[in-house]
Design an enzyme around this catalytic site. Structure first.
Site, short mmCIF file in Angstrom:
data_model
loop_
_atom_site.label_atom_id
_atom_site.label_comp_id
_atom_site.label_asym_id
_atom_site.label_seq_id
_atom_site.Cartn_x
_atom_site.Cartn_y
_atom_site.Cartn_z
N GLU A 8 5.54 -3.28 1.10
CA GLU A 8 5.62 -3.03 -0.34
C GLU A 8 4.90 -1.71 -0.56
O GLU A 8 3.66 -1.65 -0.61
CB GLU A 8 4.92 -4.17 -1.09
CG GLU A 8 5.56 -5.52 -0.88
CD GLU A 8 6.80 -5.72 -1.74
OE1 GLU A 8 6.81 -5.27 -2.90
OE2 GLU A 8 7.78 -6.30 -1.24
N GLY A 65 0.82 -1.20 0.00
CA GLY A 65 0.00 0.00 0.00
C GLY A 65 0.85 1.25 0.00
O GLY A 65 1.92 1.28 -0.62
N ASN A 66 0.39 2.27 0.70
CA ASN A 66 1.13 3.54 0.64
C ASN A 66 2.01 3.76 1.86
O ASN A 66 1.90 3.08 2.88
CB ASN A 66 0.16 4.71 0.46
CG ASN A 66 -0.73 4.90 1.66
OD1 ASN A 66 -0.26 5.18 2.77
ND2 ASN A 66 -2.03 4.74 1.47
N THR A 67 2.88 4.74 1.71
CA THR A 67 3.90 5.04 2.71
C THR A 67 3.31 5.40 4.07
O THR A 67 3.78 4.93 5.11
CB THR A 67 4.76 6.21 2.21
OG1 THR A 67 5.31 5.84 0.94
CG2 THR A 67 5.90 6.52 3.15
N ALA A 68 2.28 6.24 4.06
CA ALA A 68 1.69 6.71 5.32
C ALA A 68 1.18 5.54 6.15
O ALA A 68 1.48 5.43 7.34
CB ALA A 68 0.56 7.69 5.03
N VAL A 69 0.43 4.67 5.53
CA VAL A 69 -0.09 3.52 6.26
C VAL A 69 1.03 2.53 6.58
O VAL A 69 1.01 1.86 7.60
CB VAL A 69 -1.22 2.81 5.47
CG1 VAL A 69 -1.75 1.62 6.24
CG2 VAL A 69 -2.35 3.80 5.21
N GLY A 70 2.04 2.49 5.73
CA GLY A 70 3.19 1.64 5.98
C GLY A 70 3.82 1.96 7.33
O GLY A 70 4.19 1.08 8.09
#
Lengths: 524, 393
Positions: free
Chosen positions: B207, B185-190
């Site tokens: 990822e 997914g995306n960086t923020a949620v990562g």
């Protein structure tokens, strides 16, 4: 306090809360709080700028730095041994065999293999990429933070450093403040031998480390305990920094009745009381059938005498507990326990005698935390099944030890449990083989290093596929508009099962045509 | 939630997922599921992303089948202990690496390729002997639903479960303890995932994404270059984590590039792109609006047509893009292709290095590595194979 060799002049500032622990690498007392925060940020920025200059990347530079490190260890051996010795009350001989020798070994191993490791490695291709160049290119990550531990303060800081340099990174080293003398000597020596902007030492306590962890790194390797491990990972999460956490746990030691107790107890005694029990992979406690307890106690007692003499306190090979806090902590573990032998202590010198406890109740304190001291509990179990269950009910340890003549039993224990690593019929030794990745699993850690694994940990192995701008015809299959026949072709190229049948048929046809052509050629 | 995870953990502790035979059986069952229920799966993916079944097959299902086959073929070898190189000290000892399962694995899927990005990790997790909890993305609803429906029909129901839900459920799930978390997914949620994992010292595989730059050298065949870029950019309507996000090239190339991409778009999707069965749609209104906002103040070389009702955004190219504008500040994840002119490759390299490390990097230039003769020989052999295969087929 003058300017140490290799250090920079800085203006001295005095604030209301000066503490000895706030020595920067130049030996200047840093002012407090917010100014210090910015000073930390500036230091990290300086190292990052140095990395961005590209200086740390050429193989030649890395080899030079490693050779300089080697020279440092050889030329300043006495200073290093003295520092380790005073931190842990360790003889110089032991400091050499336990720490310096591993460091020299790793540097040599790195120097020998690095030229090969830095090269791109071709990977196995598939039908789709058959004519392309496909390889993994190792590249440095950037700025690496290494947080050292106090129990083997030299090797646990320098061994990761070796790999980080080899992988082409810039490195910030934060030695443990508990091993003060080693921390000081590292801050003094490293700048004298290594590039002063690429590899720096930052010393300090909890406050400084917390500040440091707010900065952004490209990888953090931390050696220490589980609680702080979580803090490190949480801080790293804010920057999506990958971490290698070398933590600990209670490494169980199962002794089967079918074994040579003499040898078993000698090996366990060596691994347990080395460094006064302050080893992350020391056998923490023993599991065995109750009937073996007395013999085990007896043989360990004999071995202790053999190793350390009648008066252990006077043996130059027996270390001390790192500080008063840990001394008291370990003492408290003895409360209410049946001390089979040992138990003598001396707070002034932080001495705790090699101790064995028998018939230990798993619910007592000594079985609730990693002992990290010269206290060896024996927990009686009925059989190997109970031992396996006992181990599995608990957190995954960093190491597991099993002693038996029965190879099947050893394999079974390995198969039915989980731990960072295993040594069968000995202790500690899997640490000494650097083709093994050394690390934990579960709460004993994540990631691994040693040897090439350190290089890999601090590298990004970048997959590169280089195609040509020719043969565009083949690409038509993947371009829109899509169609059933294109899908079928896709299956041909990507699904192996499909391939084998059709490819076989194709090959046959091809050979048939070749044969026909040859036959025809002959007749003409 | 806690009970569900506990149930899976108990199932793992039973030891059932560990024998090689069991793992192979489960993988074969998974393969059967994909083959037998292909229509349902393709329909689900299709309705989530307005994708044709053919494309859903080639973009997702085919990879999944390939991975399962690869796993089935190689797993018997991978599960065995691997001897390591010994030193003098250990010369007479047995020294090997024993692969073992981690325990309970959490796979958090993504919505852009909702099937393969959830199932491909699942394949490996099963192969490694773990129990698995799958949390598909709620944005790709139909795929999430079909996975929750089909997996229990084919796989062990206590070892491999699907948990569906939104932000709240995922947050709750992340409080539980896992032995590994793989998040796409995306960086923020990562960051949120890693922070939650830190509380349990759970290792993570993240990822994520970024802006994958695409450098076009003046020394290259622009026809081919632009065709390949067009394919990768507008596939799945730009919603691909490794789509070429933006182009860097010398200013003099811009017009040609725009022209050739325009021609390729017509070749791929026809005159009326909106009616092409091969052109997808934006996943939801929020992303549609987000991508639209990136167009503000930009020089649209071609494209730019949108239709909010169907979440359609035409294949779009922007030229002379200012690096400080919004479209260059976030991962586009849509069919908008900015061209940022640079003086030369040095400036391109600096540009890339000043920014966050992307997931992919693309560079187009004539490649002189492969020796010419070998190429010719291989080309001839391939051509012959192609020629023969047509009648054989």
């Amino acid at each position: 306090m003058g300017t140490p060799p290799g250090g920079r002049r800085r203006e001295r500032r005095r604030g209301p809360h000066l503490r000895a622990s706030r020595l920067s690498r130049t030996g200047v007392l840093l002012p407090c709080s917010s100014l210090q925060d910015r000073a930390m940020e500036r230091e990290v920025q300086r190292v990052r700028q140095a990395f961005l200059s590209g200086r740390s990347r050429p193989l030649r530079f890395r080899l030079q730095q490693l050779e300089a490190l080697r020279r440092m260890v050889q030329e300043r051996e006495k200073d290093i041994l003295a520092a380790i010795g005073s931190d842990l009350c360790k003889s110089e001989l032991n400091a050499y065999t336990q720490e310096v020798i591993s460091v020299l070994g790793e540097i040599d191993f790195m120097l020998e293999n690095l030229p090969e490791w830095v090269t791109a490695k071709p990977v196995k291709k598939n039908l789709l990429t058959m004519l392309d160049e496909a390889y993994l290119q190792p590249q440095p990550l950037g700025v690496v933070l290494i947080i050292g531990a106090w129990n083997y303060p030299f090797v646990l800081t320098i061994q990761p450093l070796i790999g980080a340099i080899a992988a082409g990174n810039a490195v910030i080293i934060k030695p443990s403040e508990l091993s003060e003398n080693t921390a000081t000597i590292l801050a003094k020596l490293l700048p004298q031998y290594l590039d002063q902007d690429l590899y720096i030492v930052i010393n300090g306590g909890v406050e400084e480390t917390t500040e440091l962890l707010k900065q952004r790194f490209d990888h953090i390797l931390y050696t220490g305990n589980t609680a702080v491990g979580k803090i490190v990972m949480e801080a790293a999460a804010k920057h999506l920094t990958p971490v290698t956490l070398e933590l600990g746990g209670k490494s169980p030691c199962y002794i089967d009745k079918d074994c040579d107790l003499d040898i078993v107890c000698r090996r366990i005694t060596w691994g347990k009381y080395m460094n006064c029990g302050q080893t992350c992979i020391a056998p923490d406690y023993i599991l065995c059938e109750a009937s073996l307890q007395n013999q085990i106690v007896q043989k360990i007692k004999e071995t202790v005498k053999e190793f350390y003499g009648e008066n252990v306190k006077e043996s130059p090979d027996y270390e001390r507990i790192i500080n008063r806090r840990h001394f008291k902590r370990i003492l408290s573990l003895l409360e209410g326990q049946k001390i089979a032998f040992g138990g003598e202590t001396d707070e002034a010198t932080r001495y705790i005698a090699p101790t064995v406890l028998t018939d230990v109740d798993p619910k007592t304190k000594v079985m609730q935390e990693e002992i990290f001291g010269p206290v060896l509990p024996i927990v009686p179990v009925k059989n190997v099944d109970e031992a396996i269950n006992f181990i599995n009910e608990r957190e995954k340890p960093l190491a597991l030890y099993v002693f038996s003549h029965n190879h099947k039993l050893i394999k079974r224990m390995i198969d039915e449990t989980s731990s960072g690593g295993v040594t069968g019929n000995d202790v500690i030794m899997h640490f000494m083989l650097n083709s093994f990745p050394f690390g934990g699993v579960g709460s004993s850690g994540m990631g691994a290093y040693h040897g090439k694994h350190t290089f890999d940990t601090f590298s990004h192995q970048r997959p590169c596929l280089l195609k040509s701008l020719k043969r565009e015809g083949a690409n038509k299959l993947r371009y829109p508009p899509n169609s059933q026949s294109k899908v079928d072709w896709g299956k041909f190229f990507l699904l192996k099962r499909f391939n084998k049948e059709k490819l076989g048929l194709l090959l046959l046809t091809f050979l048939g045509i070749v044969a026909a052509v040859l036959v025809k050629a002959e007749y003409y | 939630m806690e009970r569900e995870v506990q149930r899976v953990r108990q199932a793992f502790l039973s030891g059932r997922s560990r024998p090689l035979r069991f793992r192979l059986q489960q993988l074969e069952a998974l393969r059967r599921m994909v083959q037998e229920r292909e229509k349902d799966i393709l329909a689900a993916i299709g309705s989530d992303l307005c994708k044709s079944e053919l494309n859903a097959y080639t973009q997702e299902v085919i990879s999944v089948l390939g991975e399962i086959d690869f796993m089935l073929e190689n797993l018997p070898e991978w599960v065995t202990a691997k001897p390591v190189k010994k030193n003098l000290l250990t010369m007479l000892d047995e020294a090997y690496l024993q692969p073992q399962p981690l325990g309970v694995v959490l796979i958090i899927g993504a919505w852009n390729y909702p099937f393969v990005l959830t199932i491909q990790p699942l394949i490996g997790a099963i192969a490694a002997g773990n129990a698995v909890i799958i949390k598909p993305s709620e944005l790709s609803e139909n795929t999430a639903t079909i996975l929750a429906k089909l997996l229990p029909q084919y796989l062990d129901q206590d070892l491999y479960i699907v948990i569906n839900g939104g932000v709240e459920e995922t947050t709750e799930l992340l409080k539980q303890r896992f032995d590994h978390i793989l998040y796409t997914g995306n960086t923020a949620v990562g960051k949120i995932v890693m922070e939650a994992a830190a509380k349990h010292l759970t290792p993570v595989t993240l990822e994520l994404g970024g802006k994958s730059p695409c450098y076009i050298d003046k020394d290259c065949d622009l026809d081919i270059v632009c065709r390949r870029i067009t394919w990768g950019k507008y596939m799945n309507c730009g919603q691909t984590c490794i789509a070429p996000d933006y182009i860097l090239c010398e200013a003099s190339l811009q017009n040609q590039i725009v022209q050739k991409i325009k021609e390729t778009v017509k070749e791929f999707y026809g005159e009326n792109v909106k009616e092409s069965p091969d052109y997808e749609r934006i996943i939801n209104r929020r992303h549609f609006k987000r991508i639209l906002s990136l167009l503000e103040g930009q020089k649209i070389a071609f494209g730019g047509e949108t239709d909010e009702a169907t979440r359609y955004i035409a294949p779009t190219v922007l030229t002379d893009v200012d690096p400080k504008t919004k479209v260059m500040q976030e991962e586009i994840f849509g069919p908008v292709l900015p061209i940022v002119p640079v003086k030369n490759v040095d400036e391109a390299i600096n540009f890339i290095n000043e920014r966050e490390k992307p997931l992919a990097l693309y560079v187009f230039s004539h490649n002189h590595k492969v020796p010419v003769e070998w190429e010719l020989i291989m080309e001839n052999i391939l051509s012959i194979l192609f020629l023969i295969s047509v009648p054989v087929y």
